[in-house]
Design a protein around this motif. Structure first.
Motif, PDB file in Angstrom:
ATOM      1  N   GLN A 255       0.842  -1.211   0.000  1.00 59.66           N
ATOM      2  CA  GLN A 255       0.000   0.000   0.000  1.00 59.66           C
ATOM      3  C   GLN A 255       0.866   1.246   0.000  1.00 59.66           C
ATOM      4  O   GLN A 255       1.956   1.239   0.556  1.00 59.66           O
TER       5      GLN A 255
ATOM      6  N   ILE B 273     -10.542   7.408   3.392  1.00 57.83           N
ATOM      7  CA  ILE B 273     -11.717   7.569   4.256  1.00 57.83           C
ATOM      8  C   ILE B 273     -11.244   8.121   5.599  1.00 57.83           C
ATOM      9  O   ILE B 273     -10.437   7.486   6.281  1.00 57.83           O
TER      10      ILE B 273
ATOM     11  N   GLU C  73     -12.315   2.060  13.275  1.00 57.71           N
ATOM     12  CA  GLU C  73     -12.291   0.853  12.445  1.00 57.71           C
ATOM     13  C   GLU C  73     -13.013  -0.224  13.237  1.00 57.71           C
ATOM     14  O   GLU C  73     -12.672  -0.465  14.400  1.00 57.71           O
TER      15      GLU C  73
HETATM   16  P1  AMP Z   1      -5.852  -2.908   4.612  1.00 60.68           P
HETATM   17  O1  AMP Z   1      -4.619  -3.703   4.309  1.00 60.68           O
HETATM   18  O2  AMP Z   1      -6.680  -2.608   3.414  1.00 60.68           O
HETATM   19  O3  AMP Z   1      -6.640  -3.487   5.746  1.00 60.68           O
HETATM   20  O4  AMP Z   1      -5.333  -1.487   5.159  1.00 60.68           O
HETATM   21  C1  AMP Z   1      -4.527  -1.362   6.310  1.00 60.68           C
HETATM   22  C2  AMP Z   1      -4.892  -0.094   7.059  1.00 60.68           C
HETATM   23  O5  AMP Z   1      -4.651   1.073   6.252  1.00 60.68           O
HETATM   24  C3  AMP Z   1      -6.362  -0.014   7.447  1.00 60.68           C
HETATM   25  O6  AMP Z   1      -6.596  -0.718   8.645  1.00 60.68           O
HETATM   26  C4  AMP Z   1      -6.556   1.479   7.579  1.00 60.68           C
HETATM   27  O7  AMP Z   1      -6.089   1.935   8.834  1.00 60.68           O
HETATM   28  C5  AMP Z   1      -5.661   2.044   6.486  1.00 60.68           C
HETATM   29  N1  AMP Z   1      -6.439   2.243   5.234  1.00 60.68           N
HETATM   30  C6  AMP Z   1      -6.587   1.344   4.247  1.00 60.68           C
HETATM   31  N2  AMP Z   1      -7.383   1.819   3.259  1.00 60.68           N
HETATM   32  C7  AMP Z   1      -7.772   3.041   3.633  1.00 60.68           C
HETATM   33  C8  AMP Z   1      -8.601   4.052   3.050  1.00 60.68           C
HETATM   34  N3  AMP Z   1      -9.196   3.889   1.864  1.00 60.68           N
HETATM   35  N4  AMP Z   1      -8.789   5.206   3.746  1.00 60.68           N
HETATM   36  C9  AMP Z   1      -8.189   5.395   4.943  1.00 60.68           C
HETATM   37  N5  AMP Z   1      -7.384   4.496   5.541  1.00 60.68           N
HETATM   38  C10 AMP Z   1      -7.160   3.331   4.904  1.00 60.68           C
END
Ligand code: AMP
Length: 395
Positions: A169, A198, A203
Motif C-alpha cells: 500500500q 476515508i 475501524e
Molecule cells: P488494509 O490492508 O486494506 O486493511 O489497510 C490497512 C490499514 O490502512 C487499514 O486498517 C486502515 O487503517 C488504512 N487504510 C486502508 N485503506 C484506507 C482508506 N481507503 N482510507 C483510509 N485508511 C485506509
C-alpha cells in the motif's frame, strides 16, 4: 481459472458429526485455536503445514509437513479428512481444485477466488448492496494521475493481491508522489487499485457465520485499534451508537448471505464521523479481531467455524461481558512472561486476564505470538489493567 459460482460446493443435507476428521490447510495460530475448539467437541484434526512443530500441529492429531502448494501432500490431506478448511486465504488454486475433487470443501473456491483479489472483492461486496470506499482500477500511471485528480489527496494505492497488515500500500499525499508510488507498487506485477482516503473515526469488524443449511449468526461488532498497521486492541462491544452496531451487523449478514458464505466471514469496516460505514476488506476465515469471542461470547468464533463447516446448528454468539483483546507480539513476550510468574499484586479489581500463547518458537519483533482477553466490568478497567502490567509499554 474462475470457479463457477452457480455450482455449490456444499451439501445442505450433509452433517459431519463429532468423530469426523477436519483437515486444515495451514498450521498457524488460527488453525491451532480451531483445532483446540474442535477437539473439545470430539473432532480430529490433521494440518498441512511446512513448518515443523507448527502452532496447529502441536494440538492436532497429525501434521503433513509439506508446502501449501504441494499437490501430493494435498491429496494425502484429502484422503485423511472428512472435511477440509483453511486458515489463510491465499490458497493455491490447483490445491483447491484437487481438494474439491477428492474431498469435501464446503467453503468452496468461489469465495477464495473473490477475496484473493481486492478488485474482485470490492465488486462482489457492491453486488450484495453494501458500500465500499470509492475506488478505481489502475492500469497505467496516466490512469493513476486521472484517478488521483478525481479523489484528491490523500488517497491510497493498493496492490490487488498479496497485501496484508498494510503491506502493498502507498498513501499518496501529493501529486509529486504519483510516479514513485506507481513504479514501486507495479513491481508486485498485479493489478492496482486506488481508493479514496476515508477519514474514519473508528475501524470496526464483524464476524458472521453461515452453514450449509442456511443458518446465519453474527458476532457483536468489535472496535479495532492498530499500531504500525498490526492489530493491537479489539474492544467488544465496539464503542459506537447502538444503531451503528446494528447496521454493521446487518452488513455482515448481507455479505454472508449475498456471497453464499459457508464458515466464517470477517468484515472490516470504516466508520466515518457522519455515521457512514464502508467495507474495507473481507477475510473468509477466523480473524484476529474475533479472538475476544473465546471467553467473552457464549460460542467462540472457532467453535462457530467448526459448527458451520460441519453443518451443526450454529451456537449463540451473544457477548457475556465487556472485553478487550490485546495482541502479544514478539517484543511483548518477555515482559509478559516476567509478569505472569509474579504474584499478581498490580491486578485491577474485576478484571480477569485470559492468556493465549500460540507455541511459536521464535519471538520476532512484530510477530503475533499470542493474545490476552481481558474480561472486565468496563473497557476502562481493562485498559487500566494493560497500563498497570507494563507489558505493552514499548508500543
Ligand atoms: P488494509 O490492508 O486494506 O486493511 O489497510 C490497512 C490499514 O490502512 C487499514 O486498517 C486502515 O487503517 C488504512 N487504510 C486502508 N485503506 C484506507 C482508506 N481507503 N482510507 C483510509 N485508511 C485506509
Amino acid at each position: 481459472m474462475q470457479p463457477d459460482a452457480k455450482i455449490k460446493a456444499y451439501d445442505p443435507q450433509k452433517v459431519l458429526a463429532p468423530g469426523s476428521t477436519i483437515g486444515i490447510l495451514g498450521g498457524g495460530q488460527l488453525g491451532r485455536m480451531l483445532a483446540l475448539a474442535g477437539r473439545a467437541m470430539g473432532y480430529r484434526f490433521v494440518t498441512l503445514e511446512p513448518t515443523p512443530d507448527a502452532p496447529c500441529a502441536q494440538v492436532a492429531d497429525e501434521q503433513l509437513e509439506a508446502a501449501y502448494d504441494d499437490v501430493e501432500a494435498a491429496r494425502r490431506l484429502a484422503e485423511l479428512s472428512d472435511v477440509i478448511t483453511y486458515e489463510f486465504e491465499n490458497v493455491d488454486a490447483n490445491v483447491t481444485a484437487l481438494l474439491m475433487q477428492e474431498s469435501y470443501v464446503p467453503q468452496g473456491s468461489t469465495l477464495l477466488y473473490t477475496t484473493q483479489h481486492r478488485l474482485r472483492e470490492k465488486r462482489a461486496i457492491e453486488a450484495t448492496g453494501v458500500k465500499v470506499a470509492p475506488y478505481a482500477e489502475i492500469g497505467s500511471v496516466d490512469e493513476l494521475r486521472a484517478a488521483v485528480a478525481r479523489f484528491g489527496t490523500p488517497c491510497v494505492l493498493k496492490t490487488a493481491t498479496g497485501g496484508y497488515d498494510g503491506k502493498g500500500q502507498w498513501v499518496i499525499r501529493s501529486e509529486e508522489e504519483i510516479a514513485e508510488a506507481y513504479e514501486t507498487l507495479s513491481q508486485a506485477r498485479t493489478e492496482l487499485v486506488l481508493e479514496q482516503f476515508i477519514r474514519f473515526t473508528k475501524e470496526i469488524s464483524v464476524i458472521a457465520a453461515r452453514s450449509p443449511r442456511g443458518e446465519v449468526k453474527v458476532f457483536p461488532a468489535a472496535e479495532n485499534v492498530h499500531v504500525n498497521n498490526i492489530l493491537h486492541l479489539s474492544f467488544a462491544p465496539a464503542r459506537v451508537d447502538a444503531d451503528v452496531l446494528e447496521r454493521a451487523e446487518a452488513i455482515a449478514k448481507m455479505i454472508a448471505e449475498g456471497l453464499d458464505v459457508i464458515g466464517l466471514i470477517a468484515v472490516e469496516l470504516f466508520l466515518t464521523e457522519d455515521g457512514e460505514l464502508f467495507v474495507n476488506e473481507l477475510a473468509p476465515r477466523p480473524h484476529n479481531s474475533g479472538h475476544y469471542t473465546m471467553e467473552a461470547c457464549r460460542t467462540s468464533q472457532f467453535e462457530q467455524h467448526v459448527r458451520a463447516i460441519c453443518n451443526l446448528p450454529l451456537g449463540d454468539p451473544a457477548l457475556m461481558q465487556p472485553v478487550v483483546m490485546v495482541n502479544v507480539l514478539g517484543e511483548h513476550v518477555q515482559p509478559l512472561l516476567d509478569w505472569i510468574v509474579q504474584p499478581q499484586s498490580e491486578h485491577v479489581a474485576g478484571v480477569t486476564a485470559k492468556l493465549h500463547l500460540y507455541g511459536k518458537h521464535e519471538a520476532k519483533e512484530g510477530r503475533k505470538m499470542g493474545h490476552v482477553n481481558l474480561l472486565a466490568n468496563t473497557h476502562e478497567d481493562a485498559i487500566r489493567w494493560i497500563e498497570a502490567s507494563h507489558i505493552w509499554d514499548a508500543n
